[in-house]
Structure formats: C-alpha cells, structure tokens
Write an enzyme that holds these catalytic residues in place. Structure first.
Site, PDB file in Angstrom:
ATOM      1  CB  CYS A 175     -18.171   3.829 -28.238  1.00 45.97           C
ATOM      2  SG  CYS A 175     -17.448   3.522 -29.843  1.00 45.97           S
ATOM      3  CD  GLU A 176     -18.382   3.121 -21.992  1.00 44.12           C
ATOM      4  OE1 GLU A 176     -18.906   3.942 -21.209  1.00 44.12           O
ATOM      5  OE2 GLU A 176     -18.765   1.951 -22.122  1.00 44.12           O
TER       6      GLU A 176
ATOM      7  N   GLY B 157       0.770  -1.241   0.000  1.00 42.11           N
ATOM      8  CA  GLY B 157       0.000   0.000   0.000  1.00 42.11           C
ATOM      9  C   GLY B 157       0.794   1.281   0.000  1.00 42.11           C
TER      10      GLY B 157
ATOM     11  N   PRO C  39       4.406  -5.182  -1.033  1.00 41.17           N
ATOM     12  CG  PRO C  39       6.629  -4.497  -1.405  1.00 41.17           C
ATOM     13  CD  PRO C  39       5.804  -5.501  -0.651  1.00 41.17           C
ATOM     14  N   GLY C  40       3.275  -3.539  -4.010  1.00 40.20           N
ATOM     15  CA  GLY C  40       3.031  -3.713  -5.439  1.00 40.20           C
ATOM     16  C   GLY C  40       3.399  -2.438  -6.165  1.00 40.20           C
ATOM     17  NE  ARG C  41      -0.696   2.463  -5.817  1.00 41.91           N
ATOM     18  CZ  ARG C  41      -1.825   2.470  -6.520  1.00 41.91           C
ATOM     19  NH1 ARG C  41      -1.866   3.062  -7.688  1.00 41.91           N
ATOM     20  NH2 ARG C  41      -2.914   1.884  -6.058  1.00 41.91           N
TER      21      ARG C  41
ATOM     22  NE  ARG D 296      -3.835   3.495 -10.780  1.00 39.77           N
ATOM     23  CZ  ARG D 296      -3.540   4.734 -10.443  1.00 39.77           C
ATOM     24  NH1 ARG D 296      -3.015   5.549 -11.337  1.00 39.77           N
ATOM     25  NH2 ARG D 296      -3.759   5.180  -9.239  1.00 39.77           N
TER      26      ARG D 296
HETATM   27  C1  LIG Z   1      -3.492  -4.869  -3.537  1.00 48.72           C
HETATM   28  C2  LIG Z   1      -2.847  -5.496  -2.383  1.00 48.72           C
HETATM   29  C3  LIG Z   1      -1.478  -5.298  -2.127  1.00 48.72           C
HETATM   30  C4  LIG Z   1      -0.623  -4.364  -2.928  1.00 48.72           C
HETATM   31  O1  LIG Z   1      -0.991  -3.041  -2.779  1.00 48.72           O
HETATM   32  P1  LIG Z   1      -0.077  -1.863  -3.374  1.00 48.72           P
HETATM   33  O2  LIG Z   1      -0.835  -0.643  -3.066  1.00 48.72           O
HETATM   34  O3  LIG Z   1       0.050  -2.105  -4.836  1.00 48.72           O
HETATM   35  O4  LIG Z   1       1.245  -1.936  -2.690  1.00 48.72           O
HETATM   36  C5  LIG Z   1      -0.912  -5.979  -1.060  1.00 48.72           C
HETATM   37  N1  LIG Z   1      -1.655  -6.807  -0.287  1.00 48.72           N
HETATM   38  C6  LIG Z   1      -2.965  -7.009  -0.495  1.00 48.72           C
HETATM   39  C7  LIG Z   1      -3.710  -7.919   0.389  1.00 48.72           C
HETATM   40  C8  LIG Z   1      -3.604  -6.371  -1.539  1.00 48.72           C
HETATM   41  O5  LIG Z   1      -4.914  -6.555  -1.738  1.00 48.72           O
END
Ligand SMILES: *Cc1c(COP(=O)(O)O)cnc(C)c1O
Length: 424
Positions: free
Chosen positions: A345-346, A241, A276-278, A314
């Site tokens: 078409c939106e 997150g 972490p992802g984003r 997004r």
């Molecule tokens: C989406 C998610 C993440 C990753 O969130 P980011 O904002 O991309 O870091 C990690 N854990 C869980 C359980 C998620 O649903």
C-alpha cells in the site's frame, strides 16, 4: 544482458540447466534464484587475475549474505567485508576464516568490536578517531590486539548515484588524508593496536576504472609518507564498488579492473585487498514473481505481481532499473507498456515503470533480472509479508537455501504484556 547463466531454451528461461518454471512449481513465488556457477566465475575473474601477487578478495556480505553464497565463495578462498556483528556471525557460520575478514562501517558498537576482536579478524577499517580509541580500549580490556586500517576519504568523484557515492568530502565515510596521518601515529603508539593497512571505498555501481585509480594514487602518497614516519602497512584495501550491467551500462570486467590496479601497484609491497559485492553476485541472481492481475486506466497499464518493494527495494529506493523478462516466452509478439507493481500500500511500490513488456496474463511468471545484489539483503517484512525463499542452482540441481518465512516467523519475539489483560 551479458549473462550466460540465465538464458532461454525452447522459449523457457533457464538458470544453468534448470527451467525456472520448475523451481517455481516446487517452491512457489516469489523467490530469489542464484546461479552458483555465475558466482564462482565472477569470484575467480577477480582472484585469478591477481596471479601470484599477494591479495585477498573480501566479498561484501551486505550485498548478499545467504550462508550458501558465503560458503561457496569462502571455499574458493574469499574473505568477507562485513559491516555489523550480524554479518560477522554469518561469515563465521558460513566457514569464512576470521583472518580473512575485514570490518567496515562508520558506527561499530563496543559489543561488535569485542566480538570481532575475540574472533581474531584481520582488521577494522576505522572511520573516526573516536572509533580508534574505542577499539584500543576494547582490545585492552580483552587483552588481545586488534588489527586496524584507517579508512581514508580520498575525495574523488565516482560518478555514481549520490546515495551510493561514498568517497567525497561531504560523505560521512572515512577520515581526510590529513587526519589519517594523526590517526596512524596514535595507533602506532598503542600497545593494543596492530597497524595493518589503509583502506578506502569510493562508492558503488562505478562504471569506470578511473576513479579507483585516482583514489589509489592519492593513497599511495599517504603510504609513502607513512613509511617516512616509520609506519609500514601490510595491506592496501581498495574497497568495492565495481558496477554491473543492469540495462545498457558498459561495466568494466573484474579482470580489467584488477589488471589496471596491478599496473598501478607496481612494486608496492602490500597485500592488495578488494571488497567487491555487486560485481560478484548482482547478475548471479533473479527474483521470480507471478502476475496476479492486470488492469488499465486511461493513462496506464498495470501488471500487479506477487513481489513488492519489501522484497526488492532498489527500484523504489534508487529508481534503479531491473530488466523484466517472461519466464515462458510466447509465440505472439504483442507488447504493452506497463508499470510492474506489487501488493504493498504505497505508490512507491513498483519494480518497473512504463516498461515495454510482452502481453502477459494472470498466473504468468516474470523474472526480475540482476537481482542477486542488494535484493534479499535489503528485504523487509513491511505489510507483514513473509520474506521470500532463496534458491541456489548448480548445473541441473537446485535447492532452497533459505525457506520462505511463515506467519509465525512474522511474530517471533513479540508479546502482549500481561498488564494489558482486561482487569489486571
Ligand atoms: C558496500 C560496500 C562494499 C561493496 O560495494 P559493491 O558496490 O557491492 O561492490 C565494499 N566495501 C564497503 C566498505 C562497502 O560499504
């Protein structure tokens, strides 16, 4: 944008040592372009700050699930945070060891559970009592123990977009602190469950460390209560997150975030897991698109480009801001305020609205910045648009790591029933 992997040299946008226009010539547009070095640097910023502290960085596969991305991170020691059987399949195909995989999500099916138990993942982050019971039953049927962690809902406000806030009581995620204790007792009594950890995930694009630390404190108290009941956990999973800079946000750096956690973790014995992802892949990617047409009316100017909301959702979905930059800067400074819109078409099909941009002409390339997370993975075939190519760059090399879809790809698996034939 604070990003050294995408920069201008002689007015040309580069990704690492490769001119973006050169990739466009070879693979056509639109395409996603990822910097391997940026991915590595961001992962290492998390990983190295933990030092010798026992930890596991599980990359959130839903943010970017390309096999090359997963493989690259896996080679550096990353685990995976998955939310479906499909993501488990991808993580395994990419070579991420199952014992580094955690499985989150409120709606896991029995088939997905069985697949994950057979593969031997580290743990399920369990979101309800019903789910806990089904995992136990499935593990029993397979005769193989399942690791579990209870995902608690710490009821803290992450100050982020309501759609991506997940740690409040009113959200669908996790179990309340009081229910969690009950779940642990049930799990500890089961011969098919390994009580492995506790987890939370309070939201996404969070721009301060306070909410994480607040949630952490609440969970620390739960850990103490559990120890009092003879239940000892091996892992403490803080979710993902952490936010990034899309525009002018001041986002915490991964090392600051980890340092703050370590300070708080003190002498807790648990392995610290983060998801972490984003913050690993968001600024590692751009979406490159071509200007098809320009038009204006008395109110607005439009740049109509070949990428659309199905390629990058997004802006339409969250009203998210993505910087847009020319791939080739022009000498003259002329600027214009325009909406950058796609062919779909939106009315909601836009990449930017009322944006101050250079004056560009038909055929010019634009880069939609910070598109490495929740870009390709959220893309669809809406309007029967083949999904775009993905390209990985490392130093002076680049390679297509996912081919652009073809028209036959669009109808794969579809069929017209025999009984629809006239006269049958
Ligand atoms: C989406 C998610 C993440 C990753 O969130 P980011 O904002 O991309 O870091 C990690 N854990 C869980 C359980 C998620 O649903």
């Amino acid at each position: 944008m604070n990003n050294s992997s995408f920069y201008y040299k002689d007015s040309e946008l580069y990704c690492e040592d490769v001119p973006v226009s050169k990739i466009a010539e070879e693979v056509g547009t639109p395409f996603y372009c990822y910097s391997a070095t940026h991915l590595e640097d961001r992962f290492k910023a998390y990983d190295s700050t933990f030092g010798s502290r026992s930890h596991l960085v599980c990359f959130a596969v839903k943010s970017n699930s390309n096999l090359a991305v997963l493989n690259l991170l896996g080679q550096l020691g990353a685990g995976a945070d998955i939310v479906s059987g499909g993501e488990l399949f991808r993580a395994i195909q990419a070579g991420i060891p199952p014992e580094r995989i955690v499985y989150s999500g409120v709606g896991k099916t029995e088939a997905e559970m069985a697949y994950a138990i057979q593969q031997g993942i580290l743990m399920f982050n369990v979101e309800s009592m019903d789910e806990l019971h089904l995992i136990e039953q499935t593990a029993g049927l397979l005769g193989k123990k399942a690791g579990i962690s209870i995902r608690v809902n710490p009821d803290v406000d992450a100050n982020t977009h309501p759609y991506i806030s997940t740690g409040l009581k009113k959200n669908k995620f996790g179990l309340s602190m009081s229910r969690a204790m009950e779940a642990y007792k049930a799990a500890a009594a089961s011969e098919w469950l390994n009580v492995t950890g506790v987890s939370f995930h309070i939201g996404s694009q969070i721009l301060e460390t306070g909410p994480f630390l607040h949630a952490f404190s609440k969970v620390t108290r739960l850990i103490e209560d559990l120890e009092g009941s003879g239940i000892n956990l091996a892992c403490l999973d803080l979710g993902g997150g952490l936010g990034i800079t899309y525009h002018e946000e001041d986002a915490p750096e991964p090392d600051d975030y980890v340092s703050a956690i370590l300070e708080k973790a003190g002498d807790l014995g648990q392995t610290i897991v983060i998801e972490p992802g984003r913050s690993i892949c968001g600024n590692a990617g751009i979406l490159v698109t071509k200007l098809l047409y320009t038009k204006s009316n008395s109110l607005k100017n439009f740049y109509i480009v070949d990428a659309a909301m199905n390629d990058l959702g997004r802006p339409s979905l969250y009203n998210a801001f993505h910087a847009i930059q020319p791939v080739s800067q022009k000498d003259e400074e002329a600027r214009i305020k325009a909406d950058v819109v796609g062919p779909i078409c939106e009315t909601g099909d836009f990449l930017a609205r009322d944006r101050d941009l250079p004056v560009m002409s038909q055929g010019d390339l634009m880069a939609v910045m910070s598109a490495g997370a929740y870009g390709f993975t959220m893309s669809s075939n809406y309007n029967s648009r083949p999904r775009v190519a993905e390209v990985m760059v490392k130093d002076n090399r680049f390679e297509t790591v996912r081919e652009r879809e073809t028209y036959p790809d669009l109808i794969r698996g579809e069929k017209i029933p025999d009984w629809m034939e006239p006269g049958s």
